[in-house]
Enzyme design. Structure first.
Site, mmCIF file in Angstrom:
data_model
loop_
_atom_site.group_PDB
_atom_site.id
_atom_site.type_symbol
_atom_site.label_atom_id
_atom_site.label_comp_id
_atom_site.label_asym_id
_atom_site.label_seq_id
_atom_site.Cartn_x
_atom_site.Cartn_y
_atom_site.Cartn_z
ATOM 1 N N SER A 191 34.956 38.683 35.337
ATOM 2 C CA SER A 191 35.506 37.835 36.397
ATOM 3 C C SER A 191 34.551 36.669 36.695
ATOM 4 O O SER A 191 34.200 35.913 35.795
ATOM 5 C CB SER A 191 35.791 38.699 37.634
ATOM 6 O OG SER A 191 36.463 37.970 38.613
ATOM 7 N N ASP A 232 47.224 40.252 35.421
ATOM 8 C CA ASP A 232 46.117 39.908 36.319
ATOM 9 C C ASP A 232 46.634 39.018 37.445
ATOM 10 O O ASP A 232 47.167 37.933 37.207
ATOM 11 C CB ASP A 232 45.018 39.188 35.522
ATOM 12 C CG ASP A 232 43.717 39.068 36.294
ATOM 13 O OD1 ASP A 232 43.765 38.807 37.510
ATOM 14 O OD2 ASP A 232 42.649 39.221 35.679
ATOM 15 N N HIS A 262 43.675 42.820 37.657
ATOM 16 C CA HIS A 262 42.328 42.243 37.631
ATOM 17 C C HIS A 262 41.247 43.321 37.701
ATOM 18 O O HIS A 262 40.169 43.142 37.148
ATOM 19 C CB HIS A 262 42.162 41.268 38.805
ATOM 20 C CG HIS A 262 40.929 40.420 38.704
ATOM 21 N ND1 HIS A 262 40.740 39.488 37.710
ATOM 22 C CD2 HIS A 262 39.806 40.371 39.473
ATOM 23 C CE1 HIS A 262 39.563 38.894 37.863
ATOM 24 N NE2 HIS A 262 38.976 39.424 38.931
#
Length: 286
Positions: A169, A234, A263
């Protein structure tokens, strides 16, 4: 960019520093620290975890976790963690974690992951996270990973070809930045983002001079093998980001697109560990 109000447009085009400030606000969510460092001999520390860190192993296994501090070029003291997962590990993973966690919360995951794929894991907390000093910012992110990289190289004597950079991320941002400047054993980009503006305004097609986290422009300079991992559902960083990053990597290997994953749950799918094992123990060795 449909649907923006006049004031938002003004903010974007008349006061350019604004979006990077917005990006910093959107991007950084340091939790209340879940650990402290307890001084051992020399400059070594053991880690003391709060209940919120949810340590999943015994006290004995905590002995394989060693903490210390490194100083960044911007003057911040950041917390670093070396997790010895395997006596036979060839590779050490330099792991840049996601947004709303710190080293305490990640420590069980690191031990589990490293043991399963036969790698040691080295990680660090960004400025303003955990027991690291300073405040989170884009510039600090790059200085933080630089300090972590140099600490890993000098303190543990690990050579670049035996280091795998792993970013998750927001952690893909410093990972790409470092990988564009140094050749390493390999790079893993887990739920990467193209840039801050492209997350905030999905119709953005080019990089504006005031954009933040512009990984899409740095990725073509990455000369190491790159594995991209992204969930197709996501909800934070759209799957299109992973695809675009993959397409721009000169030495991308077969990516892992996890059908139905969001995610924060990619690691729960069997393909995740299988793909990493294949990458580390077969593709990088041959």
């Amino acid at each position: 960019m449909n649907g923006l109000s006049l004031s938002e447009l003004c903010c974007l085009f008349c006061c350019p520093p604004c979006p990077s400030r917005i990006a910093d606000k959107l991007a950084f969510l340091p939790p209340e620290p879940t650990y402290t460092f307890v001084e051992d001999e020399g400059s070594k520390f053991s880690i003391s975890l709060s209940e919120r860190a949810e340590w999943q192993y015994t006290e004995r296994e905590k002995e394989s976790v060693e903490g210390f501090y490194a100083r960044t070029s911007r003057g911040n003291r950041i917390a670093c963690l070396f997790v010895r997962c395997s006596a036979t590990a060839r590779f050490t993973i330099l792991f840049s974690h996601g947004n709303a966690v710190d080293l305490g919360q990640m420590s069980s995951f690191y031990l589990g992951l490293g043991s399963r794929i036969n790698c040691n894991i080295f990680s660090y907390d960004y400025s303003g996270y955990g027991v690291s000093g300073g405040k989170p910012s884009e510039k600090n992110l790059y200085a933080d990973i630089d300090a972590a990289w140099h600490a890993l190289r000098t303190r543990y004597g690990i050579s670049p070809e035996n280091i795998i950079l792993y970013g998750q991320s927001i952690g893909t941002v410093p990972t790409v930045d470092l990988a564009a400047r140094y050749e390493v054993g390999a790079v893993v980009l887990h739920s990467p983002l193209m840039s801050g503006m492209r997350v905030a305004f999905p119709k953005t097609k080019r990089t504006w001079f005031f954009d933040a986290f512009t990984s899409i422009d740095k990725v073509p300079k990455v000369t190491s093998p790159v594995l991209v991992i992204h969930g197709t559902e996501d909800e934070v960083i759209n799957f299109s980001h992973g695809l675009a990053i993959y397409e721009r990597c000169p030495r991308a290997v077969e990516p892992l697109w996890v059908e139905g994953a969001g995610h924060n749950d990619v690691e729960l799918y069997n393909q995740y560990l299988e793909r990493l094992k294949q990458f580390v123990s077969v593709e990088l060795i041959n």
